[in-house]
Design a protein around this motif. Sequence first.
Motif, PDB file in Angstrom:
ATOM      1  N   ASP A 267      11.372  -1.732  -9.180  1.00 45.50           N
ATOM      2  CA  ASP A 267      11.224  -2.387 -10.481  1.00 45.50           C
ATOM      3  C   ASP A 267      10.019  -1.806 -11.227  1.00 45.50           C
ATOM      4  N   THR A 268      10.193  -1.527 -12.487  1.00 47.92           N
ATOM      5  CA  THR A 268       9.087  -1.001 -13.296  1.00 47.92           C
ATOM      6  C   THR A 268       8.496  -2.040 -14.238  1.00 47.92           C
ATOM      7  N   ASN A 269       9.175  -3.181 -14.393  1.00 43.35           N
ATOM      8  CA  ASN A 269       8.674  -4.230 -15.272  1.00 43.35           C
ATOM      9  C   ASN A 269       7.485  -4.945 -14.623  1.00 43.35           C
ATOM     10  N   HIS A 270       6.410  -5.079 -15.373  1.00 44.77           N
ATOM     11  CA  HIS A 270       5.192  -5.772 -14.933  1.00 44.77           C
ATOM     12  C   HIS A 270       4.523  -5.079 -13.750  1.00 44.77           C
ATOM     13  N   ARG A 271       4.889  -3.853 -13.500  1.00 44.09           N
ATOM     14  CA  ARG A 271       4.332  -3.076 -12.390  1.00 44.09           C
ATOM     15  C   ARG A 271       2.899  -2.667 -12.714  1.00 44.09           C
ATOM     16  N   GLN A 272       1.997  -2.872 -11.779  1.00 41.48           N
ATOM     17  CA  GLN A 272       0.621  -2.415 -11.926  1.00 41.48           C
ATOM     18  C   GLN A 272       0.253  -1.604 -10.688  1.00 41.48           C
ATOM     19  N   GLU A 273      -0.199  -0.380 -10.902  1.00 43.98           N
ATOM     20  CA  GLU A 273      -0.648   0.476  -9.809  1.00 43.98           C
ATOM     21  C   GLU A 273      -2.142   0.737  -9.969  1.00 43.98           C
ATOM     22  N   ARG A 274      -2.843   0.689  -8.858  1.00 38.55           N
ATOM     23  CA  ARG A 274      -4.279   0.947  -8.868  1.00 38.55           C
ATOM     24  C   ARG A 274      -4.631   1.880  -7.717  1.00 38.55           C
ATOM     25  N   LYS A 275      -5.523   2.839  -7.994  1.00 37.68           N
ATOM     26  CA  LYS A 275      -5.996   3.731  -6.946  1.00 37.68           C
ATOM     27  C   LYS A 275      -7.015   3.005  -6.068  1.00 37.68           C
ATOM     28  N   ILE A 276      -7.015   3.348  -4.798  1.00 41.09           N
ATOM     29  CA  ILE A 276      -7.999   2.799  -3.866  1.00 41.09           C
ATOM     30  C   ILE A 276      -9.215   3.722  -3.885  1.00 41.09           C
ATOM     31  N   ILE A 277     -10.371   3.154  -4.242  1.00 37.98           N
ATOM     32  CA  ILE A 277     -11.579   3.979  -4.309  1.00 37.98           C
ATOM     33  C   ILE A 277     -12.532   3.707  -3.151  1.00 37.98           C
TER      34      ILE A 277
ATOM     35  N   ASN B 104       5.447  11.983  -3.908  1.00 37.21           N
ATOM     36  CA  ASN B 104       6.053  10.695  -3.541  1.00 37.21           C
ATOM     37  C   ASN B 104       5.186   9.959  -2.526  1.00 37.21           C
ATOM     38  N   ARG B 105       5.369   8.657  -2.493  1.00 40.31           N
ATOM     39  CA  ARG B 105       4.601   7.835  -1.565  1.00 40.31           C
ATOM     40  C   ARG B 105       5.513   6.975  -0.713  1.00 40.31           C
ATOM     41  N   LEU B 106       5.056   6.713   0.477  1.00 43.00           N
ATOM     42  CA  LEU B 106       5.719   5.743   1.334  1.00 43.00           C
ATOM     43  C   LEU B 106       4.991   4.424   1.186  1.00 43.00           C
ATOM     44  N   TRP B 107       5.735   3.381   0.890  1.00 42.74           N
ATOM     45  CA  TRP B 107       5.143   2.052   0.733  1.00 42.74           C
ATOM     46  C   TRP B 107       5.308   1.324   2.060  1.00 42.74           C
ATOM     47  N   ILE B 108       4.212   1.084   2.751  1.00 43.08           N
ATOM     48  CA  ILE B 108       4.312   0.627   4.134  1.00 43.08           C
ATOM     49  C   ILE B 108       3.671  -0.740   4.342  1.00 43.08           C
TER      50      ILE B 108
ATOM     51  N   LEU C  81       0.831  -1.197   0.000  1.00 47.05           N
ATOM     52  CA  LEU C  81       0.000   0.000   0.000  1.00 47.05           C
ATOM     53  C   LEU C  81       0.866   1.248   0.000  1.00 47.05           C
ATOM     54  N   GLY C  82       0.445   2.226  -0.795  1.00 46.35           N
ATOM     55  CA  GLY C  82       1.161   3.493  -0.898  1.00 46.35           C
ATOM     56  C   GLY C  82       0.450   4.610  -0.159  1.00 46.35           C
ATOM     57  N   TYR C  83       1.226   5.363   0.642  1.00 47.25           N
ATOM     58  CA  TYR C  83       0.696   6.486   1.429  1.00 47.25           C
ATOM     59  C   TYR C  83       1.321   7.774   0.906  1.00 47.25           C
ATOM     60  N   LYS C  84       0.476   8.669   0.423  1.00 47.58           N
ATOM     61  CA  LYS C  84       0.980   9.914  -0.139  1.00 47.58           C
ATOM     62  C   LYS C  84       1.506  10.821   0.964  1.00 47.58           C
ATOM     63  N   GLN C  85       2.699  11.354   0.761  1.00 51.65           N
ATOM     64  CA  GLN C  85       3.281  12.251   1.737  1.00 51.65           C
ATOM     65  C   GLN C  85       2.740  13.665   1.548  1.00 51.65           C
ATOM     66  N   ARG C  86       2.639  14.361   2.646  1.00 47.74           N
ATOM     67  CA  ARG C  86       2.116  15.726   2.577  1.00 47.74           C
ATOM     68  C   ARG C  86       3.038  16.607   1.731  1.00 47.74           C
ATOM     69  N   ASP C  87       2.421  17.417   0.892  1.00 52.44           N
ATOM     70  CA  ASP C  87       3.164  18.375   0.049  1.00 52.44           C
ATOM     71  C   ASP C  87       4.174  17.671  -0.856  1.00 52.44           C
ATOM     72  N   SER C  88       3.837  16.463  -1.290  1.00 58.85           N
ATOM     73  CA  SER C  88       4.741  15.724  -2.171  1.00 58.85           C
ATOM     74  C   SER C  88       3.947  14.702  -2.963  1.00 58.85           C
TER      75      SER C  88
ATOM     76  N   VAL D 211       1.763   9.849   7.875  1.00 62.73           N
ATOM     77  CA  VAL D 211       1.748  10.511   6.568  1.00 62.73           C
ATOM     78  C   VAL D 211       0.325  10.800   6.108  1.00 62.73           C
ATOM     79  N   SER D 212      -0.464   9.763   5.914  1.00 61.58           N
ATOM     80  CA  SER D 212      -1.828   9.929   5.405  1.00 61.58           C
ATOM     81  C   SER D 212      -2.490   8.562   5.391  1.00 61.58           C
ATOM     82  N   GLU D 213      -3.659   8.496   4.770  1.00 66.03           N
ATOM     83  CA  GLU D 213      -4.300   7.212   4.535  1.00 66.03           C
ATOM     84  C   GLU D 213      -3.758   6.632   3.229  1.00 66.03           C
ATOM     85  N   PRO D 214      -3.822   5.308   3.061  1.00 58.09           N
ATOM     86  CA  PRO D 214      -3.349   4.734   1.799  1.00 58.09           C
ATOM     87  C   PRO D 214      -4.272   5.115   0.650  1.00 58.09           C
ATOM     88  N   ASP D 215      -3.686   5.425  -0.487  1.00 55.33           N
ATOM     89  CA  ASP D 215      -4.499   5.789  -1.648  1.00 55.33           C
ATOM     90  C   ASP D 215      -4.106   5.011  -2.902  1.00 55.33           C
TER      91      ASP D 215
END
Length: 355
Positions: free
Chosen positions: A174-184, A132-136, A123-130, A159-163
Motif C-alpha cells: 500500500d502506498t497510501n499514508h505510507r511513511q518511510e524513515r531512514k535509521i540513523i 529492493n528491501r526485505l521487510w522482516i 524494518l527494511g533490510y537492503k539486499q546486496r546489489d539491489s 541480507v544486511s542490517e536494517p536501514d
Amino acid sequence: MFKFVFIVTGIWLQSVYTKDIIGSPCTLQSSNSPGQCKLLTECKEIRDEAVLGHKPPQTCDFEGTQTVVCCPKSRQPGDISKKKCSEYSSFTKEKQLCGHNIAKRIVGGKPAGRTEFPHMAILGYKQRDSENRLWICGGSLISKQYVLTAATCTTPLTVSEPDLVLLGVTNLKDTNHRQERKIIEKVVHPEYRADAFYNDIALLKLDKPVEINSYVRPACLNTNFDIPVSQVVATGWGLTQFSGSRSEDLQKVTLDITDHQMCNSNYRNIRPLNKGISNDKHICTGSETEDRDTCQGDSGGPVQIHHNNDPKLCMYDIVGVISFGKGCAQGPSVNTRVSYYIKWIEDIVWPENTQ
C-alpha cells in the motif's frame, strides 16, 4: 525577660514557617518544570551547580543561615512515559471508534484494521546489489523519532542490517499514508549478548520525526510490572505457520499471558537461557487450547494491551517486545518485558526530560 520571650517566640514561629515550606512544591522559573523546596545541603543538583560557580539558585525561604532552594523534582522511571502517553492520546478523538473487534484467534490471527495499530512499524533490510528491501522484523513507534524493537533485529541477517523503517500501512504494498524513515542510529541494550536470550531490546532513531495522523501515531509504554489483564494482543507481518509463507497484511492475535513457572519448564536446559526465564525481564504468551502464536518474522513487534483497558480508545500500551519461541504455536513464546527497561528507554528517547 519580655525581650527574651519575644526573641524565642520569633525564632519558634520562623522555624514552624520554614518547616511548612520544606517539602512544598515549587516551579523552576528557568525551565517551568516542577520542583520541591529543600535545604540547599539536601539538594545535590543545586549543590553541584554552586560548586561550578553557576548562577545563584532559586530560593524558597531561609532557615537560619541555611538557604531553602527550589530543587528539581527527582524523576521516577515511568514519569516521562506517562506524560508522553497523555500527549499522544490527545491526537485521538475522545472515545473514537477504531472500527475493529478484539482479535479472538500470527498463527491463528486475522487481518488488523487500517488504523487499528498506528504505532506498528516494520524494518527494511537492503539486499546486496539491489535497491529492493526485505521487510522482516517488526517494531513499535514510541515517539516521533524512535522505534522500539528487538536487539536481534539490529544485527546483520543474511541480507544486511536494517536501514529503513516503514509506517502507516497494514498492507506492505500500500502506498497510501505510507511513511518511510531512514535509521540513523541503533541503540542496543548494553547487556544484550547475541548468544543469550536476555535483554533483547533496542531503539532505532529515525532521520526525521514522523508526521502524526490517524495512520501513524506513537503508542504508550506499560510502566508497571503488573499487567491488569490476562490477555494481550500481538501484531506482525510474520509467517502464518512455521516455515510457511509470510503475510502481506498486518495480522493480529489475542494471546494468554502464560504462567511463569510453566513457561520456565518449557525452556529447561537451553544454553542461551542458562538463568532460565526471568520473570522480571520476560513475559510468556500463548494459548493452551488453540493454535495461536507469534511466528518467524514477528520478532521486534509489539505485545500490547488497550490503554486504560478501554478497547474503544485507539491507544495501546506496549507491554512486551516479541523475542523468541519454540517453532510457532508449539509452546509459549517469550517476549521482552518493557516495564523492566523503562528508565533506559526514557533516558535515550527523551533526554531533555531526564534529571
